[in-house]
Design a protein around this motif. Sequence first.
Motif, PDB file in Angstrom:
ATOM      1  N   VAL A  23       0.910 -27.464 -47.554  1.00 19.36           N
ATOM      2  CA  VAL A  23       2.312 -28.512 -47.788  1.00 19.36           C
ATOM      3  C   VAL A  23       2.085 -29.714 -47.211  1.00 19.36           C
ATOM      4  N   ILE A  24       1.938 -29.618 -45.594  1.00 18.14           N
ATOM      5  CA  ILE A  24       1.588 -30.968 -45.139  1.00 18.14           C
ATOM      6  C   ILE A  24       0.600 -31.874 -45.675  1.00 18.14           C
ATOM      7  N   HIS A  25      -0.633 -30.968 -45.857  1.00 17.31           N
ATOM      8  CA  HIS A  25      -1.817 -31.686 -46.524  1.00 17.31           C
ATOM      9  C   HIS A  25      -1.326 -32.515 -47.730  1.00 17.31           C
ATOM     10  N   PHE A  26      -0.513 -31.749 -48.644  1.00 21.61           N
ATOM     11  CA  PHE A  26      -0.225 -32.357 -50.016  1.00 21.61           C
ATOM     12  C   PHE A  26       0.615 -33.449 -49.716  1.00 21.61           C
ATOM     13  N   TYR A  27       1.723 -33.499 -49.151  1.00 20.97           N
ATOM     14  CA  TYR A  27       2.476 -34.589 -48.758  1.00 20.97           C
ATOM     15  C   TYR A  27       1.980 -35.784 -47.922  1.00 20.97           C
ATOM     16  N   GLU A  28       1.118 -35.532 -47.091  1.00 22.26           N
ATOM     17  CA  GLU A  28       0.770 -36.532 -46.023  1.00 22.26           C
ATOM     18  C   GLU A  28      -0.550 -37.042 -46.362  1.00 22.26           C
ATOM     19  N   GLY A  32       0.716 -39.477 -49.498  1.00 21.61           N
ATOM     20  CA  GLY A  32       0.729 -40.481 -48.557  1.00 21.61           C
ATOM     21  C   GLY A  32       1.968 -40.776 -47.852  1.00 21.61           C
ATOM     22  N   LEU A  33       2.872 -39.758 -47.775  1.00 19.05           N
ATOM     23  CA  LEU A  33       4.077 -39.906 -46.968  1.00 19.05           C
ATOM     24  C   LEU A  33       3.631 -40.123 -45.637  1.00 19.05           C
ATOM     25  N   THR A  34       4.627 -40.630 -44.675  1.00 17.11           N
ATOM     26  CA  THR A  34       4.572 -41.007 -43.176  1.00 17.11           C
ATOM     27  C   THR A  34       5.194 -39.722 -42.498  1.00 17.11           C
ATOM     28  N   LYS A  35       4.563 -39.055 -41.542  1.00 16.20           N
ATOM     29  CA  LYS A  35       5.038 -37.757 -40.996  1.00 16.20           C
ATOM     30  C   LYS A  35       5.729 -38.652 -39.637  1.00 16.20           C
ATOM     31  N   ILE A  36       7.012 -38.476 -39.539  1.00 16.83           N
ATOM     32  CA  ILE A  36       7.574 -39.075 -38.459  1.00 16.83           C
ATOM     33  C   ILE A  36       7.953 -38.193 -37.409  1.00 16.83           C
ATOM     34  N   GLU A  37       7.805 -36.799 -37.456  1.00 19.96           N
ATOM     35  CA  GLU A  37       8.362 -35.922 -36.350  1.00 19.96           C
ATOM     36  C   GLU A  37       7.708 -34.636 -36.777  1.00 19.96           C
ATOM     37  N   GLU A  38       7.353 -33.814 -35.819  1.00 21.80           N
ATOM     38  CA  GLU A  38       6.939 -32.483 -35.873  1.00 21.80           C
ATOM     39  C   GLU A  38       7.709 -31.741 -34.942  1.00 21.80           C
ATOM     40  N   PHE A  39       7.955 -30.454 -35.066  1.00 18.41           N
ATOM     41  CA  PHE A  39       8.592 -29.576 -33.774  1.00 18.41           C
ATOM     42  C   PHE A  39       7.924 -28.146 -33.800  1.00 18.41           C
ATOM     43  N   HIS A  40       7.745 -27.460 -32.661  1.00 18.57           N
ATOM     44  CA  HIS A  40       7.210 -26.198 -32.518  1.00 18.57           C
ATOM     45  C   HIS A  40       8.016 -25.327 -31.820  1.00 18.57           C
ATOM     46  N   GLY A  41       8.207 -23.958 -31.917  1.00 19.74           N
ATOM     47  CA  GLY A  41       8.936 -23.099 -30.763  1.00 19.74           C
ATOM     48  C   GLY A  41      10.486 -23.333 -30.974  1.00 19.74           C
ATOM     49  N   ARG A  43      13.477 -21.861 -31.826  1.00 21.88           N
ATOM     50  CA  ARG A  43      14.145 -20.473 -32.379  1.00 21.88           C
ATOM     51  C   ARG A  43      13.119 -19.843 -33.440  1.00 21.88           C
ATOM     52  N   GLY A  44      11.803 -19.922 -33.100  1.00 29.42           N
ATOM     53  CA  GLY A  44      10.754 -19.354 -33.807  1.00 29.42           C
ATOM     54  C   GLY A  44      10.576 -20.140 -35.285  1.00 29.42           C
ATOM     55  N   TYR A  45      10.991 -21.186 -35.135  1.00 31.92           N
ATOM     56  CA  TYR A  45      10.404 -22.333 -36.207  1.00 31.92           C
ATOM     57  C   TYR A  45       9.638 -23.514 -35.719  1.00 31.92           C
ATOM     58  N   LYS A  46       8.756 -23.822 -36.602  1.00 30.22           N
ATOM     59  CA  LYS A  46       8.223 -25.211 -36.646  1.00 30.22           C
ATOM     60  C   LYS A  46       8.370 -25.801 -37.902  1.00 30.22           C
ATOM     61  N   GLY A  47       8.161 -27.166 -37.726  1.00 28.91           N
ATOM     62  CA  GLY A  47       8.663 -27.997 -38.876  1.00 28.91           C
ATOM     63  C   GLY A  47       7.892 -29.326 -38.834  1.00 28.91           C
ATOM     64  N   VAL A  48       7.853 -30.095 -39.770  1.00 31.37           N
ATOM     65  CA  VAL A  48       7.500 -31.452 -39.958  1.00 31.37           C
ATOM     66  C   VAL A  48       8.390 -32.375 -40.904  1.00 31.37           C
ATOM     67  N   ILE A  49       8.476 -33.634 -40.503  1.00 29.62           N
ATOM     68  CA  ILE A  49       9.458 -34.362 -41.166  1.00 29.62           C
ATOM     69  C   ILE A  49       8.654 -35.611 -41.596  1.00 29.62           C
ATOM     70  N   PHE A  50       9.024 -35.943 -42.863  1.00 26.77           N
ATOM     71  CA  PHE A  50       8.255 -37.053 -43.334  1.00 26.77           C
ATOM     72  C   PHE A  50       9.435 -38.198 -43.737  1.00 26.77           C
ATOM     73  N   GLY A  51       8.954 -39.368 -43.636  1.00 25.74           N
ATOM     74  CA  GLY A  51       9.955 -40.491 -44.150  1.00 25.74           C
ATOM     75  C   GLY A  51       9.419 -41.694 -43.623  1.00 25.74           C
ATOM     76  N   LEU A  52      10.200 -42.573 -43.498  1.00 31.85           N
ATOM     77  CA  LEU A  52      10.022 -43.884 -42.656  1.00 31.85           C
ATOM     78  C   LEU A  52      11.086 -43.903 -41.717  1.00 31.85           C
ATOM     79  N   PRO A  53      10.452 -44.393 -40.465  1.00 32.12           N
ATOM     80  CA  PRO A  53      11.276 -44.556 -39.174  1.00 32.12           C
ATOM     81  C   PRO A  53      12.597 -45.331 -39.655  1.00 32.12           C
ATOM     82  N   HIS A  54      13.662 -44.967 -39.227  1.00 30.83           N
ATOM     83  CA  HIS A  54      14.991 -45.573 -39.385  1.00 30.83           C
ATOM     84  C   HIS A  54      15.351 -45.858 -40.836  1.00 30.83           C
ATOM     85  N   ALA A  55      14.714 -45.127 -41.521  1.00 33.19           N
ATOM     86  CA  ALA A  55      15.241 -44.947 -43.042  1.00 33.19           C
ATOM     87  C   ALA A  55      16.426 -44.042 -43.268  1.00 33.19           C
TER      88      ALA A  55
END
Length: 134
Positions: A23-28, A32-41, A43-55
Amino acid sequence: MDFRDFSATQIRIARPTDKFTEVIHFYEAGIGLTKIEEFHGHRGYKGVIFGLPHADYHLEFTSHESGSPCPAPTKDNLLVFYMENQDEIGQLIKRMDEMGYKEVEPENEYWKEKGVTIEDPDGWRVVFMNRSYE
């Protein structure tokens, strides 16, 4: 953003996936979306956030270490990108095709008139619509 009865600073659409890497590969790489943040660990979740900074909008994907079963909804649940430049849509669709993501028939014929519909790795549909929406 001011709404009728409240105001909000951002809107984020968040969804789980068991195909996190794809899914990350598809959207990034694909869309061509911009990855603005990632998180790991978290509470058992990892994630990625796409968008535009300050949007005012973000698209978030999460995965839980125990799995995140998430069957796709109906074929008419869509993420729609309104794009005025037909050449940009053509280039994007060519790149997606080269990555193995082919155009699919939309459930609602309206989306076919000026748009192209592609399914992401989880089966969620994305429409690239050749028009503005104001």
